[in-house]
Design a protein around this motif. Sequence first.
Motif, PDB file in Angstrom:
ATOM      1  N   TYR A 122       0.825  -1.202   0.000  1.00 30.53           N
ATOM      2  CA  TYR A 122       0.000   0.000   0.000  1.00 30.53           C
ATOM      3  C   TYR A 122       0.866   1.262   0.000  1.00 30.53           C
ATOM      4  O   TYR A 122       1.900   1.332   0.661  1.00 30.53           O
ATOM      5  CB  TYR A 122      -0.906  -0.003   1.233  1.00 30.53           C
ATOM      6  N   GLU A 123       0.426   2.212  -0.774  1.00 37.08           N
ATOM      7  CA  GLU A 123       1.094   3.527  -0.800  1.00 37.08           C
ATOM      8  C   GLU A 123      -0.012   4.572  -0.816  1.00 37.08           C
ATOM      9  O   GLU A 123      -0.901   4.531  -1.669  1.00 37.08           O
ATOM     10  CB  GLU A 123       1.955   3.642  -2.044  1.00 37.08           C
ATOM     11  N   SER A 124       0.050   5.498   0.112  1.00 36.06           N
ATOM     12  CA  SER A 124      -1.078   6.429   0.225  1.00 36.06           C
ATOM     13  C   SER A 124      -1.118   7.370  -0.974  1.00 36.06           C
ATOM     14  O   SER A 124      -0.089   7.771  -1.507  1.00 36.06           O
ATOM     15  CB  SER A 124      -0.966   7.232   1.506  1.00 36.06           C
ATOM     16  N   SER A 125      -2.294   7.688  -1.367  1.00 34.64           N
ATOM     17  CA  SER A 125      -2.492   8.557  -2.531  1.00 34.64           C
ATOM     18  C   SER A 125      -2.095   9.977  -2.198  1.00 34.64           C
ATOM     19  O   SER A 125      -2.672  10.609  -1.314  1.00 34.64           O
ATOM     20  CB  SER A 125      -3.954   8.515  -2.947  1.00 34.64           C
ATOM     21  N   MET A 126      -1.112  10.470  -2.907  1.00 31.43           N
ATOM     22  CA  MET A 126      -0.649  11.804  -2.582  1.00 31.43           C
ATOM     23  C   MET A 126      -1.675  12.867  -2.953  1.00 31.43           C
ATOM     24  O   MET A 126      -1.667  13.956  -2.383  1.00 31.43           O
ATOM     25  CB  MET A 126       0.705  12.100  -3.212  1.00 31.43           C
ATOM     26  N   ALA A 127      -2.555  12.527  -3.848  1.00 33.52           N
ATOM     27  CA  ALA A 127      -3.601  13.485  -4.191  1.00 33.52           C
ATOM     28  C   ALA A 127      -4.530  13.677  -3.000  1.00 33.52           C
ATOM     29  O   ALA A 127      -4.793  14.794  -2.565  1.00 33.52           O
ATOM     30  CB  ALA A 127      -4.381  13.011  -5.404  1.00 33.52           C
ATOM     31  N   ALA A 128      -5.012  12.560  -2.481  1.00 28.80           N
ATOM     32  CA  ALA A 128      -5.957  12.645  -1.367  1.00 28.80           C
ATOM     33  C   ALA A 128      -5.284  13.235  -0.132  1.00 28.80           C
ATOM     34  O   ALA A 128      -5.839  14.092   0.554  1.00 28.80           O
ATOM     35  CB  ALA A 128      -6.506  11.259  -1.048  1.00 28.80           C
ATOM     36  N   ARG A 129      -4.089  12.778   0.110  1.00 25.67           N
ATOM     37  CA  ARG A 129      -3.379  13.284   1.276  1.00 25.67           C
ATOM     38  C   ARG A 129      -3.156  14.791   1.166  1.00 25.67           C
ATOM     39  O   ARG A 129      -3.429  15.549   2.092  1.00 25.67           O
ATOM     40  CB  ARG A 129      -2.036  12.573   1.398  1.00 25.67           C
ATOM     41  N   GLY A 130      -2.686  15.194   0.002  1.00 27.62           N
ATOM     42  CA  GLY A 130      -2.423  16.603  -0.189  1.00 27.62           C
ATOM     43  C   GLY A 130      -3.674  17.436  -0.058  1.00 27.62           C
ATOM     44  O   GLY A 130      -3.653  18.546   0.468  1.00 27.62           O
ATOM     45  N   MET A 131      -4.765  16.890  -0.512  1.00 29.28           N
ATOM     46  CA  MET A 131      -6.010  17.651  -0.452  1.00 29.28           C
ATOM     47  C   MET A 131      -6.433  17.875   0.986  1.00 29.28           C
ATOM     48  O   MET A 131      -6.880  18.954   1.363  1.00 29.28           O
ATOM     49  CB  MET A 131      -7.091  16.887  -1.193  1.00 29.28           C
ATOM     50  N   ARG A 132      -6.314  16.840   1.759  1.00 25.88           N
ATOM     51  CA  ARG A 132      -6.773  16.938   3.130  1.00 25.88           C
ATOM     52  C   ARG A 132      -5.798  17.696   4.026  1.00 25.88           C
ATOM     53  O   ARG A 132      -6.187  18.563   4.797  1.00 25.88           O
ATOM     54  CB  ARG A 132      -6.991  15.520   3.695  1.00 25.88           C
ATOM     55  N   SER A 133      -4.554  17.370   3.923  1.00 27.91           N
ATOM     56  CA  SER A 133      -3.643  17.895   4.924  1.00 27.91           C
ATOM     57  C   SER A 133      -2.741  19.011   4.407  1.00 27.91           C
ATOM     58  O   SER A 133      -1.966  19.569   5.158  1.00 27.91           O
ATOM     59  CB  SER A 133      -2.764  16.769   5.472  1.00 27.91           C
ATOM     60  N   SER A 134      -2.843  19.312   3.151  1.00 28.85           N
ATOM     61  CA  SER A 134      -1.991  20.339   2.546  1.00 28.85           C
ATOM     62  C   SER A 134      -0.536  20.185   2.956  1.00 28.85           C
ATOM     63  O   SER A 134       0.129  21.122   3.327  1.00 28.85           O
ATOM     64  CB  SER A 134      -2.495  21.745   2.879  1.00 28.85           C
ATOM     65  N   SER A 135      -0.069  18.957   2.920  1.00 32.40           N
ATOM     66  CA  SER A 135       1.355  18.702   3.078  1.00 32.40           C
ATOM     67  C   SER A 135       1.669  17.448   2.288  1.00 32.40           C
ATOM     68  O   SER A 135       1.190  16.363   2.603  1.00 32.40           O
ATOM     69  CB  SER A 135       1.716  18.483   4.546  1.00 32.40           C
ATOM     70  N   THR A 136       2.420  17.619   1.234  1.00 29.59           N
ATOM     71  CA  THR A 136       2.615  16.510   0.310  1.00 29.59           C
ATOM     72  C   THR A 136       4.045  15.993   0.300  1.00 29.59           C
ATOM     73  O   THR A 136       4.317  14.971  -0.306  1.00 29.59           O
ATOM     74  CB  THR A 136       2.267  16.954  -1.118  1.00 29.59           C
ATOM     75  N   GLN A 137       4.940  16.724   0.901  1.00 23.65           N
ATOM     76  CA  GLN A 137       6.356  16.348   0.891  1.00 23.65           C
ATOM     77  C   GLN A 137       6.917  16.298  -0.524  1.00 23.65           C
ATOM     78  O   GLN A 137       7.814  15.505  -0.817  1.00 23.65           O
ATOM     79  CB  GLN A 137       6.558  14.999   1.596  1.00 23.65           C
ATOM     80  N   VAL A 138       6.352  17.112  -1.368  1.00 20.96           N
ATOM     81  CA  VAL A 138       6.836  17.179  -2.736  1.00 20.96           C
ATOM     82  C   VAL A 138       7.066  18.646  -3.090  1.00 20.96           C
ATOM     83  O   VAL A 138       6.249  19.495  -2.741  1.00 20.96           O
ATOM     84  CB  VAL A 138       5.816  16.581  -3.727  1.00 20.96           C
ATOM     85  N   ILE A 139       8.157  18.913  -3.727  1.00 16.30           N
ATOM     86  CA  ILE A 139       8.312  20.264  -4.242  1.00 16.30           C
ATOM     87  C   ILE A 139       8.410  20.210  -5.758  1.00 16.30           C
ATOM     88  O   ILE A 139       8.881  19.229  -6.337  1.00 16.30           O
ATOM     89  CB  ILE A 139       9.511  21.024  -3.631  1.00 16.30           C
ATOM     90  N   GLY A 140       7.895  21.225  -6.378  1.00 21.27           N
ATOM     91  CA  GLY A 140       7.804  21.251  -7.829  1.00 21.27           C
ATOM     92  C   GLY A 140       8.889  22.119  -8.435  1.00 21.27           C
ATOM     93  O   GLY A 140       9.395  23.041  -7.806  1.00 21.27           O
TER      94      GLY A 140
END
Lengths: 386, 386
Positions: A51-69
Amino acid sequence: MPRSRSAPTIHDVAAAAEVSVSTVSRVLNAKEDVAAATFARVQGVIEALGYESSMAARGMRSSSTQVIGLIMPDMDHSYGIEVIKAASRVITGTAYDLVAMTCGSKHHAERGRWQQQRVRRLNGTITDGVIVVVPDVASFDTDYPLVAIDRMVAGATYASVSSDNQGGALAVMAYLLGLGHTRIGYVDGLEFLESAAHRRAGYLAALEAAGLPVDPSLIQPGDFKRSAGRVAMRHFAALADPPTAIFACNDDMALGVMEEAQLLGIKVPEALSVVGYDNVPEAANARPALTSVDQGIEPMVQMAIELLLELISGRERGGDSARMQEQIKMPSRLVVRDSCMTPAPRPDRQMPSRKATAKPVAAQPATAQQATAKSIKKGGEAPLHA
Amino acid sequence: MPRSRSAPTIHDVAAAAEVSVSTVSRVLNAKEDVAAATFARVQGVIEALGYESSMAARGMRSSSTQVIGLIMPDMDHSYGIEVIKAASRVITGTAYDLVAMTCGSKHHAERGRWQQQRVRRLNGTITDGVIVVVPDVASFDTDYPLVAIDRMVAGATYASVSSDNQGGALAVMAYLLGLGHTRIGYVDGLEFLESAAHRRAGYLAALEAAGLPVDPSLIQPGDFKRSAGRVAMRHFAALADPPTAIFACNDDMALGVMEEAQLLGIKVPEALSVVGYDNVPEAANARPALTSVDQGIEPMVQMAIELLLELISGRERGGDSARMQEQIKMPSRLVVRDSCMTPAPRPDRQMPSRKATAKPVAAQPATAQQATAKSIKKGGEAPLHA
DNA sequence: TATACTACCGGCAACGTTACCGGTAATGAT
DNA sequence: ATCATTACCGGTAACGTTGCCGGTAGTATA
């Protein structure tokens, strides 16, 4: 096990581990309040299911994605590639991931719109912050963590780190003047880019500081392309009193200058010294190897990422960071190679204050001082900004 | 207007336009069932607010993000960079965006895990499909659109497009044999990579087809690095009956061979022909310019993206696409330059069936047939797969 | 005038996740 | 034995979007 072909969700994990989704979430985020046994069991299920959590859903809810663009105009140009490579290296040491995106190298006029669009698209959804390479717009209408790399337009409202173009140009000129050159040609860049403007300013400031006149015929326009260097060289060669050294605004043009000089039978560096800017890989491979200014992309990118991470954590901690509009200038480094030397003595022209320093013996490339002349001109940034 | 500092949402647009969010969504997705006047009004508000829909939320809900991902081991290697550049160019013509991600060039052993992790992370959340460059694992446990580029491991369960390494090697050998070489040395690559295995297979198959014996002393190990080419060259030079041509598994090693040959006083191409593989930029700049095989990264990437888009649309249309496990081989192209020529006649060795074809006059580099020998060996892919 | 159809639009639920609140059982204190 | 405290865990509501269903008004048909 019901082998669902689509990716497992947190619910699947919860069901398999016989706990609630809340608990799985707590395990995922390494929160307290979960018994050691439960923690281990859930973790085991996560492993087993892959299992790997969906970064879309996580980012939407918690506004922290651990990704920089990383947003750049295109990936065809070597400069952008160097930035990507450096960013990729730097990011490895952090807890963040990197995604790179182009913003379509459309026509210059509408590129600003694209950048805005990309920034907004990433904003708050899948990245915690972005680095924009060579932005074309003066401000992004958001307060979300953003730092620009290179070529800020004047009066930018966002944080940026760029190389000290003026300082680099000053270093080039100090080197050339130190070798004894007094007629130094300049091949300009696109005037609407700040980098070109600053380099030119450095050229002019150095002339003024040395008490040398500014000869308009020694300043030729350019567009960063090799061909521009060639036409500039032809122009300089046709002059009644041609320059003994040429400083081109970037390496491509400097290479063009050298090519054309060879065609014209002008030997580099014996009869003409040439300096470039950017220190592209070809500079080292050219014959003679081209003296150039290294912008130090890696430290620049490193600084940008550090600043961005600080903005992100500052934002998480509440109030806006004080560094949100910080403009950082990184020192450039003059890389001395084989394309310059002391100018040959010109019989028809008398040098007023100089003695006969130019003995024939001195006619060898100045490669001794390897890449040392740092150009950290601390206070040298004001003159261009009104 | 309440200037909200965070990005506007669809609700903000709906409120400002005095419609429901559903209607805004319909406008965004250019659906029917919305009056022209309303459409225009909403669009105006979108423009005014600078609204951009959150790709995270959109992706989560509709599982269509119009983004494809590019996953690569690292961005330091020039091969990966070429792929990025090509992908960036190709994607411009489509309705999709591209995001590139590295999967941390960790140790080879655990790289597979990382690739899996990245794929899962992107899967179904922010991308509609991914392209994985040089995958290390035999299968990804997902059925979501994925195509691999290059170097599939044997028995891969995912779609992949790679260059026809065996065909390329056959083209090299055909060229060398055609020039009259009969003793051809081979510098091998890392054996666990399929690309190296296929090139070697091509070498061996060509020898067999020509009725030439396989001399183990003519096959030297290598690791794709320049140094490996140099030690191989030293080995070959020490042989009692040295080869008249050397085929190196990649350009770096071929360059090493040429360097070492020069050191040993062996002239290329007069006394020794050399061929490389990959056609890196340095190949054209080498002295003599190195004959090599161009893998055509751009058409390869183009093909990969086309296939991926087909998989995506096929998936949207329901049933699994038949091409989900398609293995595509792209033809390679032999680029003939100056590093090969007809072997010099050897006085001490009699050529049984050949007449004196090697007149001194023929001793000139074979540059005539420029980059033509296509190596489209249609049926030549079976032998390696068991 | 009554009915059927169409054009248009709003409400509701869901995607996968996390933040928050509240609840149960076990433990400690009185 | 009763109460307060703690450790642990589950339920619910959002985040911003789109798909679906249903509803209202206007127009064409009988």
